[in-house]
Design a protein around this motif. Sequence first.
Motif, short mmCIF file in Angstrom:
data_model
loop_
_atom_site.label_atom_id
_atom_site.label_comp_id
_atom_site.label_asym_id
_atom_site.label_seq_id
_atom_site.Cartn_x
_atom_site.Cartn_y
_atom_site.Cartn_z
N PRO A 95 0.82 -1.21 0.00
CA PRO A 95 0.00 0.00 0.00
C PRO A 95 0.85 1.27 0.00
N ALA A 96 0.29 2.34 -0.52
CA ALA A 96 1.03 3.59 -0.70
C ALA A 96 1.55 4.18 0.61
N ASP A 97 0.81 4.02 1.71
CA ASP A 97 1.28 4.59 2.98
C ASP A 97 2.56 3.89 3.44
N GLN A 98 2.65 2.58 3.18
CA GLN A 98 3.89 1.86 3.51
C GLN A 98 5.04 2.32 2.61
N LYS A 99 4.73 2.59 1.35
CA LYS A 99 5.77 3.08 0.44
C LYS A 99 6.33 4.42 0.92
N ILE A 100 5.44 5.31 1.35
CA ILE A 100 5.88 6.61 1.84
C ILE A 100 6.83 6.43 3.02
N CYS A 101 6.47 5.55 3.95
CA CYS A 101 7.33 5.31 5.11
C CYS A 101 8.70 4.76 4.70
N LEU A 102 8.70 3.83 3.76
CA LEU A 102 9.96 3.24 3.31
C LEU A 102 10.84 4.28 2.60
N ILE A 103 10.22 5.10 1.75
CA ILE A 103 10.96 6.13 1.02
C ILE A 103 11.60 7.12 1.99
N LEU A 104 10.84 7.53 3.01
CA LEU A 104 11.37 8.48 3.98
C LEU A 104 12.45 7.84 4.84
N GLU A 105 12.27 6.58 5.19
CA GLU A 105 13.25 5.90 6.03
C GLU A 105 14.60 5.78 5.32
N GLU A 106 14.58 5.54 4.02
CA GLU A 106 15.84 5.45 3.27
C GLU A 106 16.63 6.74 3.42
N PHE A 107 15.92 7.85 3.41
CA PHE A 107 16.56 9.16 3.52
C PHE A 107 16.96 9.47 4.95
N LEU A 108 16.08 9.15 5.91
CA LEU A 108 16.28 9.57 7.28
C LEU A 108 17.20 8.66 8.11
N LEU A 109 17.43 7.45 7.64
CA LEU A 109 18.25 6.52 8.41
C LEU A 109 19.74 6.57 8.05
N LEU A 110 20.13 7.62 7.37
CA LEU A 110 21.54 7.76 6.99
C LEU A 110 22.47 7.69 8.20
N HIS A 111 22.01 8.20 9.34
CA HIS A 111 22.89 8.24 10.51
C HIS A 111 23.36 6.86 10.93
N ARG A 112 22.54 5.83 10.69
CA ARG A 112 22.93 4.49 11.09
C ARG A 112 24.14 3.99 10.28
N LYS A 113 24.14 4.32 9.01
CA LYS A 113 25.21 3.83 8.15
C LYS A 113 26.40 4.77 8.11
N TYR A 114 26.13 6.08 8.22
CA TYR A 114 27.20 7.05 7.97
C TYR A 114 27.61 7.90 9.17
N GLY A 115 27.04 7.64 10.34
CA GLY A 115 27.49 8.33 11.54
C GLY A 115 27.61 9.83 11.40
N GLN A 150 -3.92 8.06 -3.34
CA GLN A 150 -5.21 8.67 -3.66
C GLN A 150 -6.10 7.68 -4.41
N GLU A 151 -5.51 6.95 -5.32
CA GLU A 151 -6.28 5.94 -6.06
C GLU A 151 -6.76 4.82 -5.14
N GLN A 152 -5.96 4.52 -4.11
CA GLN A 152 -6.32 3.46 -3.16
C GLN A 152 -7.26 3.95 -2.07
N GLY A 153 -7.54 5.26 -2.06
CA GLY A 153 -8.42 5.81 -1.04
C GLY A 153 -7.75 6.01 0.31
N ILE A 154 -6.41 5.93 0.34
CA ILE A 154 -5.66 6.08 1.59
C ILE A 154 -5.39 7.56 1.88
N PHE A 155 -5.04 8.31 0.84
CA PHE A 155 -4.72 9.72 1.00
C PHE A 155 -5.85 10.60 0.48
N ARG A 156 -5.96 11.80 1.05
CA ARG A 156 -7.02 12.71 0.66
C ARG A 156 -6.81 13.23 -0.75
N LYS A 157 -7.91 13.59 -1.38
CA LYS A 157 -7.87 14.11 -2.75
C LYS A 157 -7.47 15.58 -2.72
N GLN A 158 -6.24 15.83 -3.03
CA GLN A 158 -5.72 17.19 -3.13
C GLN A 158 -4.59 17.17 -4.14
#
Length: 201
Positions: A95-115, A150-158
Motif C-alpha cells: 500500500p502507498a502509505d507503507q511506500k511513503i514510510c519506506l521512502i522516507l526511512e531510506e533518507f532519514l536513516l543515513l545516521h545508522r550507516k554514515y554516523g 489517492q487511487e487506493q483511497g488512503i490519502f485525501r484528494k488534493q
Amino acid sequence: MNSNDKETNQIHLSVPSARKDANQNVTRIMAAAKSVFKEKGAEAKVEEIAAKAEIGVGTVYRRFINKERLIWAVGMDVIKEIREKQLLDVNLPVPADQKICLILEEFLLLHRKYGKLHEMLLQLSEETEFGEEIKQTLTDVIQVAIKEGQEQGIFRKQDPVVLEAYILHLVNPKLISTLRYHIPVEEIPKTISKFVLKGLS
C-alpha cells in the motif's frame, strides 16, 4: 537549479582526467572519505583521507580542489545510493502509505550507516544548494506514492504537488537537526513518518 546545472555540478565535483589510474584514485578517495567522515565528521583532515586511501595528499587535491568539494561529492554519492533504494521501494507491491514510510526511512536513516557524515550532510544541506539536491531525490518517488495512495483511497484528494510540498517541508534538514536534540536519533524516521501520514490522510 535546472537539469543542466545539476549535471555540471556532478561532473565537476572531481577534476576530470583521461588517465585510468586517476579515475581509480577518485574511487579510492571517495571510499576513504566516507569512512573517515563517518568516524570524525567535520574534524576529518584531508591528510587522514589520503592515508586511508593509501595515496598522497597532492593526489587528493588534484582530483578534488578542496575539502568542501570532496564533502559535496561524497554527499552526491550517498544521494545516488538513497535514490536507488527509493526506486525499489516505490515499485514494491505494498500500500502507498507503507511506500511513503519506506521512502522516507531510506533518507532519514543515513545516521545508522554514515554516523558523523550524516551530520555533515545535514549542515551542507542547510548552508548550500545541496539541500535542493536532496529534495530532488524525494520528489518524483513521493509523487508516485501520493497518486497511488489517492487511487487506493488512503490519502485525501488534493493536488499531489501540494501534498508533496508538505512532505518536503517535514523532512527539511533544519527540522531533522532540531529533532536530534530532543528525541533519540533512531526514532526520528518513525516520528516524521507519523506526521507525514497524518497530513496525507
